[in-house]
Design an enzyme around this catalytic site. Sequence first.
Site, mmCIF file in Angstrom:
data_model
loop_
_atom_site.group_PDB
_atom_site.id
_atom_site.type_symbol
_atom_site.label_atom_id
_atom_site.label_comp_id
_atom_site.label_asym_id
_atom_site.label_seq_id
_atom_site.Cartn_x
_atom_site.Cartn_y
_atom_site.Cartn_z
ATOM 1 N N LYS A 90 0.807 -1.223 0.000
ATOM 2 C CA LYS A 90 0.000 0.000 0.000
ATOM 3 C C LYS A 90 0.843 1.277 0.000
ATOM 4 O O LYS A 90 0.421 2.301 -0.504
ATOM 5 C CB LYS A 90 -0.958 -0.001 1.189
ATOM 6 C CG LYS A 90 -2.059 -1.032 1.018
ATOM 7 C CD LYS A 90 -3.315 -0.631 1.728
ATOM 8 C CE LYS A 90 -4.467 -1.538 1.349
ATOM 9 N NZ LYS A 90 -4.326 -2.905 1.907
ATOM 10 N N GLU A 112 -9.703 6.829 3.975
ATOM 11 C CA GLU A 112 -10.543 5.933 4.778
ATOM 12 C C GLU A 112 -9.801 4.611 4.885
ATOM 13 O O GLU A 112 -8.970 4.283 4.055
ATOM 14 C CB GLU A 112 -11.913 5.754 4.147
ATOM 15 C CG GLU A 112 -12.072 4.562 3.233
ATOM 16 C CD GLU A 112 -11.300 4.658 1.944
ATOM 17 O OE1 GLU A 112 -11.044 5.785 1.480
ATOM 18 O OE2 GLU A 112 -10.921 3.606 1.415
ATOM 19 N N SER A 378 1.431 -9.934 -0.789
ATOM 20 C CA SER A 378 1.111 -8.507 -0.703
ATOM 21 C C SER A 378 1.516 -7.875 0.625
ATOM 22 O O SER A 378 1.779 -6.678 0.686
ATOM 23 C CB SER A 378 -0.386 -8.297 -0.939
ATOM 24 O OG SER A 378 -1.149 -9.106 -0.054
HETATM 25 C C1 LIG Z 1 -5.172 -3.904 1.645
HETATM 26 C C2 LIG Z 1 -4.486 -5.184 1.403
HETATM 27 C C3 LIG Z 1 -4.880 -6.056 0.380
HETATM 28 C C4 LIG Z 1 -6.077 -5.819 -0.482
HETATM 29 O O1 LIG Z 1 -6.034 -4.685 -1.268
HETATM 30 P P1 LIG Z 1 -5.796 -4.704 -2.839
HETATM 31 O O2 LIG Z 1 -6.083 -3.318 -3.250
HETATM 32 O O3 LIG Z 1 -6.733 -5.704 -3.447
HETATM 33 O O4 LIG Z 1 -4.384 -5.094 -3.074
HETATM 34 C C5 LIG Z 1 -4.141 -7.209 0.169
HETATM 35 N N1 LIG Z 1 -3.075 -7.503 0.940
HETATM 36 C C6 LIG Z 1 -2.666 -6.697 1.940
HETATM 37 C C7 LIG Z 1 -1.486 -7.107 2.750
HETATM 38 C C8 LIG Z 1 -3.350 -5.510 2.210
HETATM 39 O O5 LIG Z 1 -2.943 -4.731 3.217
#
Ligand SMILES: *Cc1c(COP(=O)(O)O)cnc(C)c1O
Length: 398
Positions: A90, A112, A378
Amino acid sequence: MNNYQITPDGFYGEFGGAYIPEILYGTVEQLRTAYLPILESESFKHEYRKLLRDYVGRPSPLYYAKRMSEKYGCRLYLKREDLNHTGAHKINNALGQILLARQMGKKRIIAETGAGQHGVATATVCALMNMPCRVYMGATDVKRQHVNVERMKMLGAEVFPVESGNMTLKDATNEAIRDWCCHPQDTFYIIGSTVGPHPYPDMVARLQSIISEEIRFQLTEHEGRDYPDYLMACIGGGSNAAGTIYHYIDRPEVKIVLGEAGGHGINSCETAATINCGSVGILHGSRTLVMQDEDGQITEPYSISAGLDYPGVGPLHAHLAHVQRATVMAINDDEALRAAFELTRLEGIIPALESAHALAMLPKISFKSDDVVVLTVSGRGDKDLDTYLANKEYAEIS
Ligand SMILES: *Cc1c(COP(=O)(O)O)cnc(C)c1O
């Protein structure tokens, strides 16, 4: 031939657009005309790239996961977004948007957050850039995500608990939009995923596209070719997936497999599998697939993973699923938990529960032994430790 690129008015096929109240028209239009020239300017690129390297810690490693590869009969690489500053992808987006906000002369940042991850990323870049920051968060989530609330406050952000509706992400988003309507001149709204009115989905995808840009040169080093046979990622709103596939969308030799949150199952009422279960509607400024009842009222989504618990999905992903460029699987809570423990024990990496939804797709695909697979992790799992502790029975290796 299919076209996966966005049109000038912000559509991917039938999905996207900018369905916004009249009062925001000027602000969104200003952003629409400003974002591409700024993102493509040399001065922006220079500063953004430098901060990605020195502050975020990029490039994130592309790691060949040997034991997982043996288990699943392929050549599996993990794109390690969990190693970024603040623990997820992010920050790539929050950093890009705050540089853009500053360039546009905006003085105040709002955001948000549901799980708090995007709120923490935004509060972080606001501290870095010395800009005031207000984060809207449902009161239920404020209680559930106490540690992230404290992190945001420590970083200097004001956390505003939202008491309307179910007091979760959807309500926080409505409140952020209300704030934006009251202060359209001086306020920049940093949206955390490939959702919202045009140009946000395209802008966020571009800011996350650093992920696939790096995959191209990293794969060339490891494998002698710049593309994989499979790309895999989880989808909440779709930003880490968009970044993972960005430079490969027009290459049909690359298969795209995405995992959304099935919750307790797509035939239960407790799910966040928007692409598998949703229908076309308008949510947060965009025409996309949404979870709604017969009257068009948004239904509360459910997933064990707070970051995937969103009742919509980015218009790009709705389109890619619709034209069958991407396969989207619904992964249930128990499958994600099992996958998280498995990665931890086979590779020594504790993934975020969101990322575990991508990992849990591995047993569902029949790979050839020389298939090159890139899966994006992610985020890291520290924030999910309480959930893992409460579900230790999924830790047995099969
Ligand atoms: C917020 C988040 C997601 C989901 O958000 P996307 O916009 O679909 O990538 C996935 N993995 C993590 C670790 C997150 O913090």
